[in-house]
Design a protein around this motif. Structure first.
Motif, mmCIF file in Angstrom:
data_model
loop_
_atom_site.group_PDB
_atom_site.id
_atom_site.type_symbol
_atom_site.label_atom_id
_atom_site.label_comp_id
_atom_site.label_asym_id
_atom_site.label_seq_id
_atom_site.Cartn_x
_atom_site.Cartn_y
_atom_site.Cartn_z
ATOM 1 N N ASN A 172 0.826 -1.216 0.000
ATOM 2 C CA ASN A 172 0.000 0.000 0.000
ATOM 3 C C ASN A 172 0.858 1.263 0.000
ATOM 4 O O ASN A 172 0.560 2.246 0.693
ATOM 5 C CB ASN A 172 -0.940 0.005 1.205
ATOM 6 C CG ASN A 172 -1.910 -1.158 1.193
ATOM 7 O OD1 ASN A 172 -2.387 -1.577 0.141
ATOM 8 N ND2 ASN A 172 -2.209 -1.712 2.364
ATOM 9 N N GLY A 173 1.933 1.221 -0.768
ATOM 10 C CA GLY A 173 2.773 2.402 -0.916
ATOM 11 C C GLY A 173 3.765 2.647 0.209
ATOM 12 O O GLY A 173 4.483 3.644 0.185
ATOM 13 N N LYS A 174 3.817 1.750 1.197
ATOM 14 C CA LYS A 174 4.728 1.941 2.331
ATOM 15 C C LYS A 174 5.678 0.757 2.460
ATOM 16 O O LYS A 174 5.342 -0.365 2.085
ATOM 17 C CB LYS A 174 3.927 2.118 3.632
ATOM 18 C CG LYS A 174 3.080 3.377 3.649
ATOM 19 C CD LYS A 174 2.370 3.541 4.987
ATOM 20 C CE LYS A 174 1.550 4.828 5.020
ATOM 21 N NZ LYS A 174 0.864 5.007 6.329
ATOM 22 N N LEU A 175 6.861 1.032 3.008
ATOM 23 C CA LEU A 175 7.845 -0.023 3.209
ATOM 24 C C LEU A 175 7.301 -1.050 4.194
ATOM 25 O O LEU A 175 6.923 -0.716 5.311
ATOM 26 C CB LEU A 175 9.149 0.585 3.747
ATOM 27 C CG LEU A 175 10.308 -0.383 3.959
ATOM 28 C CD1 LEU A 175 10.730 -1.031 2.652
ATOM 29 C CD2 LEU A 175 11.501 0.362 4.585
ATOM 30 N N ASP A 176 7.250 -2.301 3.770
ATOM 31 C CA ASP A 176 6.694 -3.379 4.588
ATOM 32 C C ASP A 176 7.808 -4.154 5.299
ATOM 33 O O ASP A 176 7.757 -4.374 6.495
ATOM 34 C CB ASP A 176 5.867 -4.319 3.710
ATOM 35 C CG ASP A 176 5.104 -5.354 4.512
ATOM 36 O OD1 ASP A 176 4.756 -5.076 5.681
ATOM 37 O OD2 ASP A 176 4.840 -6.450 3.983
ATOM 38 N N ILE A 216 13.906 -7.360 8.321
ATOM 39 C CA ILE A 216 13.374 -6.339 9.229
ATOM 40 C C ILE A 216 11.966 -5.988 8.767
ATOM 41 O O ILE A 216 11.776 -5.586 7.608
ATOM 42 C CB ILE A 216 14.234 -5.069 9.243
ATOM 43 C CG1 ILE A 216 15.689 -5.403 9.608
ATOM 44 C CG2 ILE A 216 13.666 -4.047 10.225
ATOM 45 C CD1 ILE A 216 16.624 -4.210 9.517
ATOM 46 N N HIS A 217 10.974 -6.137 9.636
ATOM 47 C CA HIS A 217 9.586 -5.791 9.327
ATOM 48 C C HIS A 217 9.241 -4.428 9.924
ATOM 49 O O HIS A 217 9.736 -4.064 10.999
ATOM 50 C CB HIS A 217 8.626 -6.849 9.879
ATOM 51 C CG HIS A 217 8.706 -8.156 9.155
ATOM 52 N ND1 HIS A 217 7.877 -8.481 8.114
ATOM 53 C CD2 HIS A 217 9.532 -9.221 9.309
ATOM 54 C CE1 HIS A 217 8.177 -9.682 7.663
ATOM 55 N NE2 HIS A 217 9.177 -10.163 8.371
ATOM 56 N N GLY A 261 6.039 3.148 10.080
ATOM 57 C CA GLY A 261 7.474 3.152 9.845
ATOM 58 C C GLY A 261 8.316 2.656 11.002
ATOM 59 O O GLY A 261 9.543 2.744 10.964
ATOM 60 N N LEU A 262 7.671 2.111 12.038
ATOM 61 C CA LEU A 262 8.406 1.584 13.183
ATOM 62 C C LEU A 262 8.765 0.118 12.949
ATOM 63 O O LEU A 262 8.024 -0.620 12.296
ATOM 64 C CB LEU A 262 7.568 1.701 14.461
ATOM 65 C CG LEU A 262 7.200 3.126 14.901
ATOM 66 C CD1 LEU A 262 6.259 3.081 16.098
ATOM 67 C CD2 LEU A 262 8.455 3.924 15.239
ATOM 68 N N VAL A 263 9.892 -0.308 13.495
ATOM 69 C CA VAL A 263 10.315 -1.693 13.386
ATOM 70 C C VAL A 263 9.418 -2.567 14.255
ATOM 71 O O VAL A 263 9.201 -2.265 15.438
ATOM 72 C CB VAL A 263 11.783 -1.861 13.817
ATOM 73 C CG1 VAL A 263 12.181 -3.328 13.840
ATOM 74 C CG2 VAL A 263 12.702 -1.083 12.881
ATOM 75 N N THR A 264 8.868 -3.636 13.684
ATOM 76 C CA THR A 264 7.998 -4.541 14.440
ATOM 77 C C THR A 264 8.656 -5.887 14.725
ATOM 78 O O THR A 264 8.290 -6.570 15.673
ATOM 79 C CB THR A 264 6.681 -4.799 13.687
ATOM 80 O OG1 THR A 264 6.980 -5.394 12.408
ATOM 81 C CG2 THR A 264 5.917 -3.502 13.482
ATOM 82 N N ASN A 265 9.631 -6.267 13.871
ATOM 83 C CA ASN A 265 10.257 -7.570 14.053
ATOM 84 C C ASN A 265 11.587 -7.607 13.317
ATOM 85 O O ASN A 265 11.721 -7.063 12.228
ATOM 86 C CB ASN A 265 9.333 -8.679 13.534
ATOM 87 C CG ASN A 265 9.918 -10.066 13.722
ATOM 88 O OD1 ASN A 265 10.629 -10.549 12.856
ATOM 89 N ND2 ASN A 265 9.627 -10.696 14.833
ATOM 90 N N VAL A 266 12.570 -8.253 13.942
ATOM 91 C CA VAL A 266 13.866 -8.458 13.310
ATOM 92 C C VAL A 266 14.215 -9.934 13.411
ATOM 93 O O VAL A 266 14.184 -10.512 14.505
ATOM 94 C CB VAL A 266 14.975 -7.622 13.975
ATOM 95 C CG1 VAL A 266 16.334 -7.955 13.362
ATOM 96 C CG2 VAL A 266 14.698 -6.139 13.835
ATOM 97 N N TYR A 267 14.529 -10.541 12.259
ATOM 98 C CA TYR A 267 14.965 -11.936 12.243
ATOM 99 C C TYR A 267 16.358 -11.982 11.638
ATOM 100 O O TYR A 267 16.598 -11.432 10.564
ATOM 101 C CB TYR A 267 14.019 -12.803 11.409
ATOM 102 C CG TYR A 267 14.589 -14.180 11.147
ATOM 103 C CD1 TYR A 267 14.429 -15.203 12.068
ATOM 104 C CD2 TYR A 267 15.323 -14.434 9.995
ATOM 105 C CE1 TYR A 267 14.976 -16.463 11.845
ATOM 106 C CE2 TYR A 267 15.866 -15.686 9.753
ATOM 107 C CZ TYR A 267 15.698 -16.692 10.679
ATOM 108 O OH TYR A 267 16.257 -17.924 10.461
ATOM 109 N N ALA A 268 17.289 -12.612 12.358
ATOM 110 C CA ALA A 268 18.653 -12.735 11.843
ATOM 111 C C ALA A 268 19.289 -14.008 12.370
ATOM 112 O O ALA A 268 19.487 -14.143 13.579
ATOM 113 C CB ALA A 268 19.483 -11.523 12.249
#
Length: 252
Positions: free
Chosen positions: A162-166, A214-215, A220-227
């Motif tokens: 929807n036009g935003k970074l997912d 990175i989700h 625009g806030l970070v909701t999840n990081v997988y590494a």
């Protein structure tokens, strides 16, 4: 060489632009341009098109190319992309893919390609131990000879909704050689043995091994990081969610 990429002439670009009511994302870009190589040499690259054709049937988790299909080739729409490539098909710069709904283009993802070579392929260590007679270099060469689409997703890829970074996914330059095991019935004894075979991706791009994801929320806030197996979630205000430690059962 990226066989599926299509380099179009200026007249074709004009025709493509006229098909849709909305101005195409590549309208106004030069059909070719000169860039410098890492050695400082001048090279000509050409505006090139590529379509990620959606899978028509449900994607099963146990499929060999599940990740690529689920990430880039999922329904409900094809993704029309463009970027630049040399005359022999070597990709250059950032490639962008769009979905089209009612003549409107919406950015789906953007990132970089690299052409796959045998030294980019890695073989599963468990299979190497199990099939000690396997000639890894010959197997890699056989796979490369039958590979239709040489370009693979690598580096940073950004996905939009929807036009935003997912979310952002980052990949390395190593691609797992798609080897599968098959059970073979040995007649007339009736005994069963296993053999290796190479799965062919046909017209899809493969991807490098995933390094991290990175989700983001719609704000625009970070909701999840997988590494590398670490999965860290964040609250609505961007603070990390620290779950209580779990007491493991006694091992006696």
């Amino acid at each position: 060489m990226m066989k599926r990429f299509t380099i179009l002439a200026c007249s074709t670009l004009f025709f493509t632009t006229a098909i849709y009511a909305q101005k195409t994302p590549w309208a106004g870009l030069p059909a070719s341009k000169k860039v410098q190589t890492i050695m400082g040499e001048e090279k000509k690259v050409y505006l090139t098109f590529d379509t990620l054709v959606q899978e028509k049937k449900p994607i099963e988790r146990n499929e060999t190319f599940y990740y690529e299909k689920k990430t880039w080739y999922s329904a409900p729409a094809d993704k029309i992309g463009y970027g630049y490539a040399t005359a022999d098909g070597k990709p250059f710069g950032i490639w962008r893919y769009f979905t089209i709904t009612g003549g409107k283009y919406e950015l789906f993802c953007e990132g970089s390609f690299q052409n796959l070579e045998a030294n980019n392929l890695v073989v599963d260590e468990e299979l190497t131990r199990k099939y000690t007679s396997m000639d890894k270099e010959a197997t890699k060469a056989s796979f490369m000879n039958g590979l239709e689409q040489k370009a693979f997703f690598t580096g940073e890829w950004r996905f939009y909704k929807n036009g935003k970074l997912d979310y952002i996914s980052v990949f390395d330059k190593k691609v797992k050689l798609p080897l599968d095991e098959a059970s073979i019935m040995n007649d007339p004894s009736g005994t069963v043995s296993t053999q290796l075979f190479i799965a062919v991706p046909e017209k899809i791009h493969l991807a490098g091994q995933l390094i991290y994801v990175i989700h983001f929320s719609t704000e625009g806030l970070v909701t999840n990081v997988y590494a590398n197996g670490v999965n860290l979630a964040f609250s609505k205000d961007g603070k990390p969610v620290i779950d209580p430690l779990v007491e493991l059962p006694l091992i006696d």
